[in-house]
Design a protein around this motif. Structure first.
Motif, mmCIF file in Angstrom:
data_model
loop_
_atom_site.group_PDB
_atom_site.id
_atom_site.type_symbol
_atom_site.label_atom_id
_atom_site.label_comp_id
_atom_site.label_asym_id
_atom_site.label_seq_id
_atom_site.Cartn_x
_atom_site.Cartn_y
_atom_site.Cartn_z
ATOM 1 N N TYR A 89 26.291 -23.914 11.526
ATOM 2 C CA TYR A 89 25.151 -24.229 12.559
ATOM 3 C C TYR A 89 25.051 -23.442 13.544
ATOM 4 C CZ TYR A 89 22.282 -27.295 15.436
ATOM 5 O OH TYR A 89 21.096 -27.608 16.187
ATOM 6 N N LYS A 119 9.597 -27.670 14.365
ATOM 7 C CA LYS A 119 9.862 -26.601 13.282
ATOM 8 C C LYS A 119 11.035 -25.689 13.325
ATOM 9 C CE LYS A 119 4.925 -26.833 12.413
ATOM 10 N NZ LYS A 119 3.664 -25.998 12.651
ATOM 11 N N GLN A 122 14.352 -27.250 12.533
ATOM 12 C CA GLN A 122 14.202 -27.440 10.778
ATOM 13 C C GLN A 122 14.582 -26.087 10.082
ATOM 14 O OE1 GLN A 122 13.825 -30.590 9.952
ATOM 15 N NE2 GLN A 122 14.117 -30.189 7.512
ATOM 16 N N TYR A 123 14.072 -24.934 10.648
ATOM 17 C CA TYR A 123 14.252 -23.731 10.008
ATOM 18 C C TYR A 123 15.728 -23.547 10.351
ATOM 19 C CZ TYR A 123 9.347 -22.722 9.836
ATOM 20 O OH TYR A 123 8.018 -22.758 9.470
ATOM 21 N N THR A 124 16.244 -23.857 11.327
ATOM 22 C CA THR A 124 17.887 -23.857 11.610
ATOM 23 C C THR A 124 18.709 -24.206 10.955
ATOM 24 O OG1 THR A 124 17.349 -23.359 14.272
ATOM 25 C CG2 THR A 124 19.773 -23.844 13.595
ATOM 26 N N ARG A 125 18.177 -25.867 10.548
ATOM 27 C CA ARG A 125 18.971 -26.592 9.528
ATOM 28 C C ARG A 125 18.915 -25.873 8.195
ATOM 29 N NH1 ARG A 125 15.974 -30.666 11.958
ATOM 30 N NH2 ARG A 125 17.372 -31.977 13.609
ATOM 31 N N TYR A 126 17.739 -25.377 7.573
ATOM 32 C CA TYR A 126 17.846 -24.741 6.254
ATOM 33 C C TYR A 126 18.662 -23.306 6.286
ATOM 34 C CZ TYR A 126 13.728 -27.510 5.174
ATOM 35 O OH TYR A 126 12.798 -28.526 5.066
ATOM 36 N N LEU A 127 18.802 -22.686 7.428
ATOM 37 C CA LEU A 127 19.462 -21.482 7.350
ATOM 38 C C LEU A 127 21.058 -22.009 7.639
ATOM 39 C CD1 LEU A 127 19.722 -18.464 7.550
ATOM 40 C CD2 LEU A 127 19.326 -18.568 10.025
ATOM 41 N N THR A 128 21.309 -22.969 8.225
ATOM 42 C CA THR A 128 22.794 -23.695 8.345
ATOM 43 C C THR A 128 23.070 -23.833 6.856
ATOM 44 O OG1 THR A 128 22.260 -24.412 10.508
ATOM 45 C CG2 THR A 128 24.123 -25.518 9.253
ATOM 46 N N LEU A 129 22.327 -24.424 5.877
ATOM 47 C CA LEU A 129 22.571 -24.729 4.739
ATOM 48 C C LEU A 129 23.023 -23.651 3.797
ATOM 49 C CD1 LEU A 129 22.728 -26.930 2.343
ATOM 50 C CD2 LEU A 129 20.377 -26.735 2.141
ATOM 51 N N ALA A 130 22.190 -22.511 4.054
ATOM 52 C CA ALA A 130 22.411 -21.379 3.095
ATOM 53 C C ALA A 130 23.454 -20.625 3.778
ATOM 54 C CB ALA A 130 21.289 -20.110 3.360
ATOM 55 N N THR A 133 26.692 -22.458 2.584
ATOM 56 C CA THR A 133 26.962 -22.436 1.035
ATOM 57 C C THR A 133 27.631 -21.127 0.644
ATOM 58 O OG1 THR A 133 24.943 -23.853 0.716
ATOM 59 C CG2 THR A 133 25.831 -22.364 -1.115
#
Length: 447
Positions: A89, A119, A122-130, A133
């Motif tokens: 994160y 927004k 939200q982009y930060t959360r998506y990038l955290t997921l990537a 992973t």
């Protein structure tokens, strides 16, 4: 003449804490959330033999992985569900912040106010997921190729099942910590992400002190050296407190103006510029950025190609490449984060809007250039201070084989986060006292 606010602040008493119901709820929520985090650092990853991994980590847990294990509160060498901690994160946050300054479309979204901030989050959360992973998959693959000192395997399941369960568990743990940190910030006291990192460091301090004393008992470390280290810790803490509170105060003069029959303004104020405006962000961001390549290199170096083995050895404690990259990233993030926190042009425009000016400096562009001039030189001192504290543990580990927890980075995080949290508690108590004074004034006015 002392103002009423200064008198109230000087008389601030924690005796009113019992009456501050909202503050008590926030503190209990924060403590409960940190307890949940610490419990998770002891739940092992499914399919991993913790004993074999612990022995293996003692042999190859140096370099950036040692620092990451410190920030993770020991969850990495125990290989628990929070082994990745909240670092993905933080890495995502640093990347998004850099992109908002480079990509015009993201910069426009950031300026949209509350909607734009949501927004970006939200982009930060998506990038955290990537990122989580990718790191979890690399860690799972690395664990498959690792064997203990006696030749026993680290994992105890089939390759496909182990990879799937490991990735799901590690990513889920990171996303849970990301959510927990946001809840602490919103419903608790202090900054959630920083408190989670500090809790991990503080929880591992007793073990680090115990291992150091054990080295002294067995004669591996001289007693005088241990006493010198303890004295050094006190000096470093005092140095951190001094520089974290150090600031350059720029005098700002406001002209007199007449409203009706009364004169307002004409008073001099000051604009405080901290020496270390970026706080603990640069070392944390720098370590998180270095984490991904170092994780892949050190977990896969044993059975990997020769260049990977070389890269892993260069990322060990005290190696020039590791220290050089670490210091470079710290300096970069110190200047970058300072430019985000403080905008000289915007500050100069606000001062001009309300009639304020710096004596001897023309309002507008000249004021912005002067503020940028002062801030740049302060940031040079702040970046050098952060880099020196971060290099200190490398010297201690490479020369004396000391636990990593005695480093300047860990002390910086603990001291800075503690100071910020105490300041927030004092602000809540001060606001509670103001509310009490307002209520008393209203009751008197009704009589």
């Amino acid at each position: 003449m002392v103002s009423a606010a200064e008198q109230l602040a000087s008389n601030l008493n924690f005796g009113v804490f019992a009456k501050a119901t909202d503050l008590k709820k926030r503190i209990w929520f924060t403590l409960g959330a940190l307890v949940v985090y610490r419990l998770g650092t002891w739940i092992p990853l499914p399919g991993v033999d913790p004993q074999v991994l612990g022995e293996l980590f003692k042999q190859s847990g140096g370099g950036i992985l040692g620092m990451f294990d410190m920030l993770a509160g020991g969850a990495l060498h125990r290989m628990t569900i929070f082994a990745l901690n909240i670092m993905p994160y933080i890495t995502a946050s640093s990347i998004i912040q850099v992109m908002t300054s480079v990509v015009p479309s993201l910069e426009a979204i950031k300026k949209e106010g509350e909607g734009g901030r949501k927004k970006i989050n939200q982009y930060t959360r998506y990038l955290t997921l990537a990122i989580a992973t990718a790191q979890a998959y690399g860690m799972a693959v690395g664990l498959e190729s690792m064997t203990g000192p006696a030749g026993s395997a680290v994992f105890m399941e089939s390759h496909l099942l182990f990879r799937f369960s490991a990735v799901c568990t590690l990513v889920g743990g990171t996303l849970f910590l990301m959510w927990l940190g946001e809840q602490i910030t919103a419903r608790g006291i202090g900054q959630g992400t920083s408190l989670i990192i500090m809790a991990g460091i503080v929880a591992e301090l007793p073990a680090a002190i115990g291992s150091t004393l054990e080295l002294g008992r067995t004669g591996a470390l001289p007693v005088l050296l241990i006493l010198g280290i303890l004295l050094m810790m006190v000096v470093v803490i005092a140095f951190i407190v001094f520089l974290e509170r150090a600031q350059r105060r720029i005098i700002v003069q406001y002209p007199k103006r007449q409203v009706g029959n009364k004169m307002f303004g004409g008073e001099a104020s000051h604009l405080p510029l901290k020496v270390n405006t970026s706080g603990v962000i640069p070392p944390i961001f720098a370590s998180s950025v270095l984490l991904m390549p170092a994780t892949l290199a050190q977990f896969s170096a044993k059975d990997g190609p020769e260049w990977l083995v070389t890269a892993s050895s260069l990322m060990a404690h005290g190696q020039p490449l590791y220290i050089g990259l670490y210091v470079t990233l710290i300096v970069f993030f110190a200047f970058f984060y300072t430019s985000i926190v403080f905008n000289p042009t915007e500050t100069a425009e606000n001062m001009k809007k309300y009639g304020g000016f710096i004596p001897g400096i023309r309002p507008g562009k000249s004021t912005a250039e002067f503020l940028d001039f002062v801030l740049t030189r302060l940031t040079v001192i702040g970046a050098a201070y952060l880099a020196a504290l971060s290099v200190l543990p490398e010297i201690l580990i490479s020369k004396f084989s000391l636990p990593f927890y005695f480093g300047g980075t860990s002390l910086l995080i603990v001291v800075s986060v503690t100071m910020d949290t105490v300041a927030q508690i004092q602000s809540h108590l001060l606001a509670h006292q103001y509310e009490g004074l307002i209520k008393k004034a209203r009751l008197r006015g009704r009589r």
